[in-house]
Design a protein around this motif. Structure first.
Motif, PDB file in Angstrom:
ATOM      1  N   SER A 128       0.951  -1.262   0.059  1.00  0.00           N
ATOM      2  CA  SER A 128      -0.022   0.017  -0.138  1.00  0.00           C
ATOM      3  C   SER A 128       0.840   1.258  -0.032  1.00  0.00           C
ATOM      4  CB  SER A 128      -0.710   0.048   1.239  1.00  0.00           C
ATOM      5  OG  SER A 128      -1.696  -1.021   1.262  1.00  0.00           O
ATOM      6  N   GLY A 129       2.157   1.219   0.646  1.00  0.00           N
ATOM      7  CA  GLY A 129       2.724   2.242   0.839  1.00  0.00           C
ATOM      8  C   GLY A 129       3.875   2.716  -0.042  1.00  0.00           C
ATOM      9  N   ILE A 130       4.155   1.637  -0.848  1.00  0.00           N
ATOM     10  CA  ILE A 130       5.148   1.959  -1.805  1.00  0.00           C
ATOM     11  C   ILE A 130       4.738   1.663  -3.175  1.00  0.00           C
ATOM     12  CG2 ILE A 130       7.634   1.477  -2.471  1.00  0.00           C
ATOM     13  CD1 ILE A 130       8.362   0.714   0.215  1.00  0.00           C
ATOM     14  N   GLN A 131       4.437   0.581  -3.555  1.00  0.00           N
ATOM     15  CA  GLN A 131       4.332  -0.259  -4.812  1.00  0.00           C
ATOM     16  C   GLN A 131       3.143   0.802  -5.737  1.00  0.00           C
ATOM     17  OE1 GLN A 131       1.521  -1.662  -6.310  1.00  0.00           O
ATOM     18  NE2 GLN A 131       2.827  -2.012  -8.362  1.00  0.00           N
ATOM     19  N   ILE A 161      17.550  -4.546   4.372  1.00  0.00           N
ATOM     20  CA  ILE A 161      16.712  -5.019   3.291  1.00  0.00           C
ATOM     21  C   ILE A 161      17.372  -5.653   2.142  1.00  0.00           C
ATOM     22  CG2 ILE A 161      15.588  -3.826   1.295  1.00  0.00           C
ATOM     23  CD1 ILE A 161      14.302  -1.707   3.051  1.00  0.00           C
ATOM     24  N   SER A 162      18.626  -5.112   1.861  1.00  0.00           N
ATOM     25  CA  SER A 162      19.738  -5.564   0.832  1.00  0.00           C
ATOM     26  C   SER A 162      19.888  -7.133   1.470  1.00  0.00           C
ATOM     27  CB  SER A 162      20.869  -4.812   0.929  1.00  0.00           C
ATOM     28  OG  SER A 162      20.642  -3.609   0.163  1.00  0.00           O
ATOM     29  N   ARG A 163      20.476  -7.293   2.634  1.00  0.00           N
ATOM     30  CA  ARG A 163      20.949  -8.576   3.139  1.00  0.00           C
ATOM     31  C   ARG A 163      19.761  -9.546   2.958  1.00  0.00           C
ATOM     32  NH1 ARG A 163      19.191 -11.114   7.463  1.00  0.00           N
ATOM     33  NH2 ARG A 163      19.000  -9.355   8.914  1.00  0.00           N
ATOM     34  N   ILE A 164      18.685  -9.196   3.573  1.00  0.00           N
ATOM     35  CA  ILE A 164      17.522 -10.229   3.249  1.00  0.00           C
ATOM     36  C   ILE A 164      17.035 -10.684   1.811  1.00  0.00           C
ATOM     37  CG2 ILE A 164      14.997 -10.593   4.000  1.00  0.00           C
ATOM     38  CD1 ILE A 164      15.470  -8.994   6.381  1.00  0.00           C
ATOM     39  N   SER A 165      17.028  -9.388   0.984  1.00  0.00           N
ATOM     40  CA  SER A 165      16.486  -9.660  -0.159  1.00  0.00           C
ATOM     41  C   SER A 165      17.632 -10.696  -1.092  1.00  0.00           C
ATOM     42  CB  SER A 165      16.647  -8.495  -0.962  1.00  0.00           C
ATOM     43  OG  SER A 165      16.314  -8.580  -2.427  1.00  0.00           O
ATOM     44  N   LYS A 166      18.910 -10.402  -0.735  1.00  0.00           N
ATOM     45  CA  LYS A 166      19.850 -11.189  -1.453  1.00  0.00           C
ATOM     46  C   LYS A 166      19.771 -12.774  -0.788  1.00  0.00           C
ATOM     47  CE  LYS A 166      23.756  -8.253  -2.564  1.00  0.00           C
ATOM     48  NZ  LYS A 166      23.810  -7.115  -1.763  1.00  0.00           N
ATOM     49  N   SER A 167      19.668 -12.901   0.335  1.00  0.00           N
ATOM     50  CA  SER A 167      19.354 -14.111   1.152  1.00  0.00           C
ATOM     51  C   SER A 167      18.197 -14.922   0.198  1.00  0.00           C
ATOM     52  CB  SER A 167      19.440 -14.163   2.273  1.00  0.00           C
ATOM     53  OG  SER A 167      19.039 -15.180   3.188  1.00  0.00           O
ATOM     54  N   LEU A 168      17.037 -14.226   0.124  1.00  0.00           N
ATOM     55  CA  LEU A 168      15.763 -14.852  -0.491  1.00  0.00           C
ATOM     56  C   LEU A 168      15.893 -15.241  -1.760  1.00  0.00           C
ATOM     57  CD1 LEU A 168      13.297 -12.476   1.169  1.00  0.00           C
ATOM     58  CD2 LEU A 168      13.211 -14.675   1.754  1.00  0.00           C
ATOM     59  N   LEU A 171       7.895 -12.149   0.564  1.00  0.00           N
ATOM     60  CA  LEU A 171       7.260 -12.324  -0.922  1.00  0.00           C
ATOM     61  C   LEU A 171       7.248 -10.884  -1.534  1.00  0.00           C
ATOM     62  CD1 LEU A 171       7.057 -15.080   0.243  1.00  0.00           C
ATOM     63  CD2 LEU A 171       4.552 -15.093  -0.855  1.00  0.00           C
ATOM     64  N   CYS A 172       6.825  -9.859  -0.474  1.00  0.00           N
ATOM     65  CA  CYS A 172       6.687  -8.481  -0.780  1.00  0.00           C
ATOM     66  C   CYS A 172       7.906  -7.836  -0.931  1.00  0.00           C
ATOM     67  CB  CYS A 172       5.792  -7.693  -0.048  1.00  0.00           C
ATOM     68  SG  CYS A 172       4.180  -8.336   0.120  1.00  0.00           S
ATOM     69  N   LEU A 173       8.993  -8.140  -0.332  1.00  0.00           N
ATOM     70  CA  LEU A 173      10.247  -7.487  -0.176  1.00  0.00           C
ATOM     71  C   LEU A 173      11.183  -7.420  -1.571  1.00  0.00           C
ATOM     72  CD1 LEU A 173      12.110  -5.834   1.930  1.00  0.00           C
ATOM     73  CD2 LEU A 173      13.420  -7.815   1.964  1.00  0.00           C
ATOM     74  N   VAL A 174      11.117  -8.953  -2.055  1.00  0.00           N
ATOM     75  CA  VAL A 174      12.218  -9.189  -3.161  1.00  0.00           C
ATOM     76  C   VAL A 174      11.763  -8.188  -4.455  1.00  0.00           C
ATOM     77  CG1 VAL A 174      12.864 -10.976  -4.678  1.00  0.00           C
ATOM     78  CG2 VAL A 174      13.128 -11.296  -2.307  1.00  0.00           C
ATOM     79  N   PRO A 175      10.418  -8.480  -4.764  1.00  0.00           N
ATOM     80  CA  PRO A 175       9.943  -7.670  -5.863  1.00  0.00           C
ATOM     81  C   PRO A 175      10.079  -6.183  -5.791  1.00  0.00           C
ATOM     82  CG  PRO A 175       8.426  -9.418  -5.429  1.00  0.00           C
ATOM     83  CD  PRO A 175       9.328  -9.445  -4.295  1.00  0.00           C
ATOM     84  N   GLN A 176       9.925  -5.650  -4.669  1.00  0.00           N
ATOM     85  CA  GLN A 176      10.096  -4.500  -4.539  1.00  0.00           C
ATOM     86  C   GLN A 176      11.460  -3.949  -4.367  1.00  0.00           C
ATOM     87  OE1 GLN A 176       7.422  -1.964  -4.206  1.00  0.00           O
ATOM     88  NE2 GLN A 176       9.261  -0.873  -4.914  1.00  0.00           N
ATOM     89  N   VAL A 177      12.480  -4.721  -4.065  1.00  0.00           N
ATOM     90  CA  VAL A 177      14.112  -4.440  -4.226  1.00  0.00           C
ATOM     91  C   VAL A 177      14.404  -4.568  -5.749  1.00  0.00           C
ATOM     92  CG1 VAL A 177      16.323  -5.137  -3.801  1.00  0.00           C
ATOM     93  CG2 VAL A 177      14.395  -5.195  -1.789  1.00  0.00           C
ATOM     94  N   ALA A 178      13.656  -5.247  -6.579  1.00  0.00           N
ATOM     95  CA  ALA A 178      13.826  -5.408  -7.884  1.00  0.00           C
ATOM     96  C   ALA A 178      13.443  -4.037  -8.464  1.00  0.00           C
ATOM     97  CB  ALA A 178      13.230  -6.858  -8.501  1.00  0.00           C
ATOM     98  N   ASN A 179      12.326  -3.405  -8.088  1.00  0.00           N
ATOM     99  CA  ASN A 179      11.745  -2.021  -8.698  1.00  0.00           C
ATOM    100  C   ASN A 179      12.858  -1.166  -8.104  1.00  0.00           C
ATOM    101  OD1 ASN A 179       9.767  -3.210  -9.838  1.00  0.00           O
ATOM    102  ND2 ASN A 179       8.141  -2.469  -8.314  1.00  0.00           N
TER     103      ASN A 179
END
Lengths: 216, 161
Positions: free
Chosen positions: B53-56, B131-138, B109-117
């Motif tokens: 709701s707040g970013i995408q 955010i970076s660490r978690i996304s890379k790990s996922l 599931l929400c984080l990774v696609p938002q980092v890609a954006n």
């Protein structure tokens, strides 16, 4: 340590805060309100104090059971899981999906596009048409969806989280002079909900921080 | 809603990604995407909603069209960094291996696609180490790889992995 009452950080006019106020009223949850003025002093949500409480710098935020939750629907789902009666989500998973779909349509698809900080960025000249576009576009979709889900209320005949989202969004539509003639189902349901006590006590015109000129 | 995703399942059609995911969770409950504890569930939903709701919505295709080509990039960057500023702070108290504790949840599931954006709109991720660490790990997990935009049936050749 005795747990105090829940504390709701709210602004009278915030539609997201109104959703949570309705939920608390429907579930007869006694709470304290701390008002956060989104306009005064450059916006009290930007104070260090409030930021520490809610890094999103937004209302509503609810301090309850030792945690602080931001995001109105996350708050409402927590209340539903911990204070389950009366229910705000039906028992059937398919109806629950409809309730969440409608709630998300409003809470992600409409409201964020016409909230205060976005309208500020859009600039004063374009604000009204931008807000109207966001709302009518979302209401076009919602009116269609309601054709298949609605009974007395948004999903069947019981008040749900979807209805908590609907009424404040219709109030925003009125505020931005959106013509509701194309949305008879939305209008009917909203009017009907506004006769219920929980929707009245929580109304922006009846809050501790409602300015005198807007007070009911 | 004239939007994706929509899922046709069990005789109904559901729009809105989080409504879809919650339905899948309720009807196909293992492995879980939401923790058992209500307070942790609240954190998962709060983070998911912050993103969904707040970013995408503020940087999706139709909004960027309205903003106009000149301002698109800075508008998208503003929406994402503003949201990531808040998210990075929240993750300080909720994150373990992943967004909430050590199990993959709807928030991830929400984080990774938002980092890609964020990458797509050239947002500098240096201020957001969690955010970076978690996304890379996922992204090392199979589910995040098979579902990646670069591996879909409609991925254009020049973007295909």
């Amino acid at each position: 340590m005795q747990a105090g009452k829940p504390i709701l950080y709210s602004y009278f006019r915030s539609s997201c805060s109104w959703r949570v106020r309705i939920a608390l009223a429907l579930k007869s949850i006694d709470y304290e309100m701390v008002t956060v003025n989104l306009i005064k002093d450059g916006g009290q949500q930007f104070s260090e104090e409030f930021q520490a409480l809610n890094p999103m710098k937004q209302v509503p935020a609810l301090k309850i059971d030792g945690i602080t939750i931001g995001q109105s629907l996350a708050i409402i789902e927590y209340l539903e899981e911990t204070r389950p009666t009366p229910r705000l989500l039906p028992q059937d998973p398919k109806k629950r999906a409809h309730v969440r779909m409608i709630s998300d349509l409003i809470a992600s698809g409409i409201q964020p596009l016409q909230n205060l900080s976005v309208l500020k960025q859009v600039g004063q000249e374009k604000q009204l048409s931008w807000a109207q576009q966001a709302i009518s576009s979302g209401f076009n979709a919602l009116e269609r969806i309601l054709q298949s889900t609605a009974g007395k209320y948004c999903v069947g005949d019981e008040v749900s989280m979807a209805d908590l989202c609907l009424v404040p969004q219709v109030a925003n539509a009125d505020r931005y002079k959106v013509d509701l003639t194309p949305y008879p189902t939305i209008s009917r349901i909203s009017k009907s909900l506004l006769t219920l006590e929980a929707f009245q006590v929580s109304h922006p015109c009846r809050q501790p921080d409602t300015p005198p000129e807007l007070r009911a | 809603m004239k939007q994706v995703p929509a899922l046709k399942i069990d005789g109904i059609t559901i729009g809105q990604s989080l409504a879809i995911i919650e339905y899948l969770e309720e009807t196909r409950p293992t492995p879980r995407l939401l923790p058992q504890d209500p307070k942790k569930r609240a954190h998962v939903r709060m983070i998911s909603d912050l993103i969904a709701s707040g970013i995408q919505p503020l940087q999706n295709l139709s909004v960027l069209k309205q903003v106009g080509q000149e301002k698109q990039l800075s508008w998208a960057q503003q929406a994402i960094s503003s949201g990531f500023n808040a998210l990075e702070r929240i993750l300080q108290s909720t994150a373990g291996k992943y967004c909430v504790g050590d199990e993959v949840s709807m928030a991830d599931l929400c984080l990774v696609p938002q980092v890609a954006n964020a990458d797509r709109y050239k947002v500098d991720l240096t201020p957001y180490p969690t955010i970076s660490r978690i996304s890379k790990s996922l992204l090392t997990l199979e589910a995040f790889q098979v579902s990646h935009p670069c591996r879909q049936p409609d991925t254009p050749p020049e973007l295909r992995a």
